[in-house]
Design a protein around this motif. Structure first.
Motif, mmCIF file in Angstrom:
data_model
loop_
_atom_site.group_PDB
_atom_site.id
_atom_site.type_symbol
_atom_site.label_atom_id
_atom_site.label_comp_id
_atom_site.label_asym_id
_atom_site.label_seq_id
_atom_site.Cartn_x
_atom_site.Cartn_y
_atom_site.Cartn_z
ATOM 1 N N LYS A 109 -6.003 17.647 -6.362
ATOM 2 C CA LYS A 109 -5.239 16.420 -6.222
ATOM 3 C C LYS A 109 -4.696 16.007 -7.590
ATOM 4 O O LYS A 109 -5.279 16.330 -8.616
ATOM 5 C CB LYS A 109 -6.113 15.308 -5.653
ATOM 6 C CG LYS A 109 -6.505 15.510 -4.197
ATOM 7 C CD LYS A 109 -7.343 14.352 -3.684
ATOM 8 C CE LYS A 109 -7.707 14.542 -2.216
ATOM 9 N NZ LYS A 109 -8.546 13.446 -1.697
ATOM 10 N N THR A 110 -3.569 15.289 -7.575
ATOM 11 C CA THR A 110 -2.932 14.843 -8.813
ATOM 12 C C THR A 110 -3.075 13.338 -8.948
ATOM 13 O O THR A 110 -2.419 12.579 -8.240
ATOM 14 C CB THR A 110 -1.439 15.219 -8.819
ATOM 15 O OG1 THR A 110 -1.298 16.632 -8.651
ATOM 16 C CG2 THR A 110 -0.783 14.790 -10.117
ATOM 17 N N PRO A 111 -3.952 12.860 -9.834
ATOM 18 C CA PRO A 111 -4.097 11.411 -10.005
ATOM 19 C C PRO A 111 -2.895 10.828 -10.740
ATOM 20 O O PRO A 111 -2.407 11.404 -11.715
ATOM 21 C CB PRO A 111 -5.369 11.279 -10.847
ATOM 22 C CG PRO A 111 -5.466 12.569 -11.597
ATOM 23 C CD PRO A 111 -4.867 13.615 -10.700
ATOM 24 N N ILE A 112 -2.397 9.681 -10.266
ATOM 25 C CA ILE A 112 -1.248 9.057 -10.918
ATOM 26 C C ILE A 112 -1.574 7.642 -11.399
ATOM 27 O O ILE A 112 -0.761 7.028 -12.087
ATOM 28 C CB ILE A 112 -0.020 9.014 -9.984
ATOM 29 C CG1 ILE A 112 -0.334 8.232 -8.701
ATOM 30 C CG2 ILE A 112 0.447 10.434 -9.660
ATOM 31 C CD1 ILE A 112 0.877 8.058 -7.786
ATOM 32 N N GLN A 127 -0.355 11.532 -3.360
ATOM 33 C CA GLN A 127 -0.108 11.277 -1.942
ATOM 34 C C GLN A 127 -0.438 9.846 -1.544
ATOM 35 O O GLN A 127 -0.230 9.455 -0.389
ATOM 36 C CB GLN A 127 -0.918 12.252 -1.087
ATOM 37 C CG GLN A 127 -0.729 13.714 -1.451
ATOM 38 C CD GLN A 127 0.707 14.175 -1.356
ATOM 39 O OE1 GLN A 127 1.435 13.731 -0.469
ATOM 40 N NE2 GLN A 127 1.127 15.046 -2.267
ATOM 41 N N GLY A 128 -0.974 9.064 -2.481
ATOM 42 C CA GLY A 128 -1.322 7.679 -2.190
ATOM 43 C C GLY A 128 -2.735 7.499 -1.670
ATOM 44 O O GLY A 128 -3.093 6.411 -1.219
ATOM 45 N N ASN A 129 -3.551 8.549 -1.747
ATOM 46 C CA ASN A 129 -4.930 8.475 -1.267
ATOM 47 C C ASN A 129 -5.901 8.223 -2.416
ATOM 48 O O ASN A 129 -5.593 8.514 -3.576
ATOM 49 C CB ASN A 129 -5.310 9.783 -0.559
ATOM 50 C CG ASN A 129 -4.405 10.085 0.611
ATOM 51 O OD1 ASN A 129 -4.116 9.208 1.423
ATOM 52 N ND2 ASN A 129 -3.932 11.324 0.711
ATOM 53 N N GLU A 130 -7.072 7.704 -2.070
ATOM 54 C CA GLU A 130 -8.096 7.482 -3.093
ATOM 55 C C GLU A 130 -8.700 8.818 -3.521
ATOM 56 O O GLU A 130 -8.864 9.732 -2.723
ATOM 57 C CB GLU A 130 -9.192 6.559 -2.562
ATOM 58 C CG GLU A 130 -8.729 5.126 -2.354
ATOM 59 C CD GLU A 130 -9.868 4.195 -2.004
ATOM 60 O OE1 GLU A 130 -11.043 4.607 -2.166
ATOM 61 O OE2 GLU A 130 -9.606 3.063 -1.561
#
Length: 241
Positions: A109-112, A127-130
Motif C-alpha cells: 500500500k502507498t501511504p499518502i 486508495q483512501g483506506n486506513e
C-alpha cells in the motif's frame, strides 16, 4: 489401398496416444516434485513497510522452507488471499515457475497521509483506506488532524492524492487541519505561514494559484514576512503579514 489407408490411421492414433501418455506422465511427475525455493519481490520503489521474511512465511504457510512442499499441493489462490489479507499489502500475484520456484510479486500500500486522532495514529493509503503504522519504516507524509468524518473523507482523500501526485506540493505541504466547518488549514515545510485553503472545492485551481504565487514570492524573500496565505478566492491569493 484400403488396408494401407487403415494402417496409416492406426499408426497416427497410436502415435497420438503415445504423445498424450508421455505428456501426462511427465506432467504428473512434475506436479509431484517439490518446490526448489520461494522468492518475494516488491514492486514498489519505496522502502518496505513489511519485511520479505514476513511475506515469505505467508507464502510457504509457516513451513521451514519451500523445499518441503510438493507442486501439486500449492493452492495459489489461497496464498494470494493470505498475503493480500496483510494490512500493508495492496495486492499480490503468486505463481510457480517452470524450474519450481514459488514466487510472490507484491505491491505494498502507498501511504499518502498520517492521521492523529483520539484513537491513536494511522496512515491513509492512496486508495483512501486506513493503513497501520509500520515498525519497519516511517513514511514522510502530511500530518492530518481535526474533524475527519464520513462526510468529508472522500473529498479529503481526493485532495491528499492531488498533493501526493504533485512533486512541489508533496515536498512542501507537511500538515492539514480539518476545521469543524469543513475548511482546511495547511502548513508549509520551510515557512511559518499558515495556508487558509477553504473548503475542498476547486482544488486544482487553488493549488495552481498557490504555486504561481510561491514561485514569484520566493525570489524576493517576501514569504518570510507573511503569517497567512488565503486561497479561498480562486481569482487571487490574499496574504496577511
Amino acid at each position: 489401398m484400403k488396408r494401407i489407408f487403415n494402417w496409416t490411421n492406426i499408426r497416427l492414433l497410436l502415435m497420438f496416444a503415445l504423445v498424450i501418455g508421455l505428456y501426462s506422465f511427465t506432467a504428473q511427475r512434475n506436479q509431484q516434485r517439490k518446490l526448489t525455493k520461494s522468492v518475494v519481490v516488491f514492486t514498489n520503489d519505496s522502502d518496505p513497510f513489511i519485511k520479505q521474511e514476513a511475506v515469505n512465511k505467508l507464502l510457504i504457510e509457516n513451513r521451514t522452507d519451500a523445499k518441503s512442499i510438493r507442486k501439486d499441493k500449492v493452492d495459489l489462490n489461497k496464498l494470494e488471499k493470505s498475503i493480500n489479507g496483510n494490512p500493508m499489502i495492496e495486492k499480490s500475484e503468486v505463481f510457480v515457475s517452470i524450474d519450481g520456484v514459488l514466487k510472490a510479486v507484491v505491491k505494498q500500500k502507498t501511504p499518502i497521509a498520517r492521521v492523529f486522532d483520539e484513537n491513536g495514529s494511522f496512515y491513509i493509503d492512496y486508495q483512501g483506506n486506513e493503513m497501520p503504522l509500520s515498525p519497519e519504516f516511517t513514511a514522510r507524509v502530511p500530518i492530518i488532524s481535526g474533524e475527519i468524518n464520513k462526510a468529508n473523507r472522500d473529498e479529503l482523500n481526493k485532495l491528499l492524492r492531488f498533493v501526493y501526485d504533485d512533486e512541489f506540493l508533496k515536498k512542501n505541504i507537511i500538515g492539514v487541519q480539518v476545521l469543524s466547518n469543513g475548511s482546511l488549514k495547511m502548513l508549509n515545510r520551510d515557512f511559518d505561514y499558515a495556508i487558509d485553503f477553504g473548503k475542498t472545492i476547486n482544488i486544482e485551481r487553488k493549488f495552481s494559484n498557490y504555486k504561481a504565487f510561491f514561485q514569484k514570492a520566493v525570489t524576493d524573500s517576501s514569504l518570510y514576512k507573511y503569517k497567512q496565505i488565503n486561497l479561498k478566492f480562486t481569482q487571487q491569493v490574499v496574504c496577511t503579514k
